[in-house]
Design a protein around this motif. Structure first.
Motif, PDB file in Angstrom:
ATOM      1  N   UNK A  32       0.685   3.562 -11.464  1.00 55.63           N
ATOM      2  CA  UNK A  32       1.807   2.845 -10.879  1.00 55.63           C
ATOM      3  C   UNK A  32       2.735   2.234 -11.900  1.00 55.63           C
ATOM      4  N   UNK A  33       2.558   2.575 -13.170  1.00 58.01           N
ATOM      5  CA  UNK A  33       3.428   2.037 -14.215  1.00 58.01           C
ATOM      6  C   UNK A  33       4.558   3.039 -14.470  1.00 58.01           C
ATOM      7  N   UNK A  34       5.465   3.111 -13.523  1.00 57.13           N
ATOM      8  CA  UNK A  34       6.581   4.047 -13.620  1.00 57.13           C
ATOM      9  C   UNK A  34       7.881   3.293 -13.387  1.00 57.13           C
TER      10      UNK A  34
ATOM     11  N   UNK B 112       4.336   6.627  -6.093  1.00 52.77           N
ATOM     12  CA  UNK B 112       5.749   6.347  -6.356  1.00 52.77           C
ATOM     13  C   UNK B 112       6.338   5.452  -5.282  1.00 52.77           C
ATOM     14  N   UNK B 113       6.012   5.734  -4.046  1.00 54.12           N
ATOM     15  CA  UNK B 113       6.570   4.951  -2.942  1.00 54.12           C
ATOM     16  C   UNK B 113       6.146   3.490  -3.045  1.00 54.12           C
ATOM     17  N   UNK B 114       4.894   3.265  -3.422  1.00 50.19           N
ATOM     18  CA  UNK B 114       4.390   1.904  -3.530  1.00 50.19           C
ATOM     19  C   UNK B 114       4.897   1.217  -4.797  1.00 50.19           C
ATOM     20  N   UNK B 115       4.813   1.908  -5.939  1.00 46.10           N
ATOM     21  CA  UNK B 115       5.176   1.288  -7.214  1.00 46.10           C
ATOM     22  C   UNK B 115       6.660   0.969  -7.304  1.00 46.10           C
ATOM     23  N   UNK B 116       7.497   1.839  -6.737  1.00 44.92           N
ATOM     24  CA  UNK B 116       8.946   1.659  -6.823  1.00 44.92           C
ATOM     25  C   UNK B 116       9.528   0.981  -5.590  1.00 44.92           C
TER      26      UNK B 116
END
Length: 313
Positions: free
Chosen positions: A59-61, A170-174
């Motif tokens: 999740x580090x994106x 991606x949906x959660x992290x961003x």
């Protein structure tokens, strides 16, 4: 850029790029699907251990980096699908032509419009590593179409496997919308059962009339495709390390973690891509830096100090 090439659907970290094969007693060790599975294991391991992929899975994106990865995917799939269309009637590839089910270009256009706006074409360009990948795909499609199987297999089967995990990450992290804007690339609306479709795709591959030498060349090309993907991952990782805070999300500084970001409506609106009123705190700080204002403030402080002294006396 990762689609977790032909990956597992279980868990979000570790072995996401590995194969998930259903037991099939009809599969032979000489079948193309088995040769690809065994022949690309090492490439799978190396790809899943690139720093970019490991960070993504955790999740580090950064949003800016995710946008650039989407751009890379757009150019890659545009080339791939152009060559697939060119060879749709070629017997060495035709059985694997599933434009309604698999093609990703239009989905990527939707994602780019979401991230860059309607004029997205003016704001994106093909990177150096992606261009090398694109050039190879065009060469294969025009001169060695049988090798196109390797590129299609490597990308699309991964999109249907571990790529579905990356979508959730991606949906959660961003903090992307639940309505799935920005991740249309991962949505396969015309495939109702991904596992069954993958079995069909492998069966079609195994039925291709290919000699041993051609199968070996396809496995070699699949490993080459992995190397291209890893070069793109490394390129994105370098860009990610060089991104300034201001460039991370559209030209304004990221939150430094001190205090509650929600207390500054201006900052929150900017993060959401809106044009809102200026944050009172930021406006006050900027105003206080003006020389004239500093002089007035100093005078006010002096008056206040005198009044305080008078009151105490």
């Amino acid at each position: 850029m990762p689609s977790a090439m032909e990956g597992s659907e279980g868990g979000e970290e570790g072995e996401i790029l590995h194969y998930e094969e259903t037991e099939d007693n009809n599969v032979s060790p000489t079948d193309l699907s088995e040769l690809l599975k065994e022949g690309t294991k090492e490439s799978h391991d190396r790809a899943e251990n690139t720093q970019f992929v490991k960070d993504f899975l955790k999740g580090r994106i950064k949003k800016e980096l995710f946008k650039l990865a989407t751009v890379a995917l757009y150019f890659t799939y545009s080339a791939l699908e152009e060559e697939m269309d060119r060879n749709k009637d070629n017997p060495v590839f035709a059985p694997l032509y599933f434009p309604l089910e698999l093609h990703r270009r239009e989905a990527l256009v939707k994602d780019l419009k979401y991230f860059y706006g309607e004029d997205w074409k003016e704001n994106v360009q093909c990177s150096e590593a992606t261009q090398q990948y694109v050039d190879r795909i065009h060469h294969v499609g025009q001169h060695e179409p049988e090798l196109l199987v390797a590129h299609a297999y490597t990308r699309y089967m991964g999109d249907l496997s571990g790529g579905q995990v990356l979508k959730k990450v991606a949906q959660r992290a961003l903090k992307l919308p639940s309505t799935e804007e920005g991740i249309q690339f991962y949505m396969f609306d015309n495939i109702s059962n991904a596992q069954q479709f993958k079995q069909l795709y492998r069966a079609r591959m195994n039925a291709l009339d290919l000699d041993k030498n051609t199968k070996e060349r396809i496995v070699e090309e699949a490993n080459r495709a992995f190397r291209f993907n890893m070069q793109v991952f490394d390129e994105l990782d370098k860009i990610g390390r060089s991104l300034t805070e201001e460039a991370q999300d559209g030209g304004f500084p990221v939150h430094d973690g001190k205090g509650d970001i929600r207390k500054c409506p201006y900052y929150a609106d900017k993060l959401a891509g809106k044009a809102g009123p200026g944050c009172p705190y930021h406006a006050a700080v900027a105003l206080a830096k003006q020389p004239l204002v500093q002089l007035v403030l100093a005078a006010c402080v002096a008056v206040a100090a005198g009044a305080a002294a008078w009151y105490i006396l």
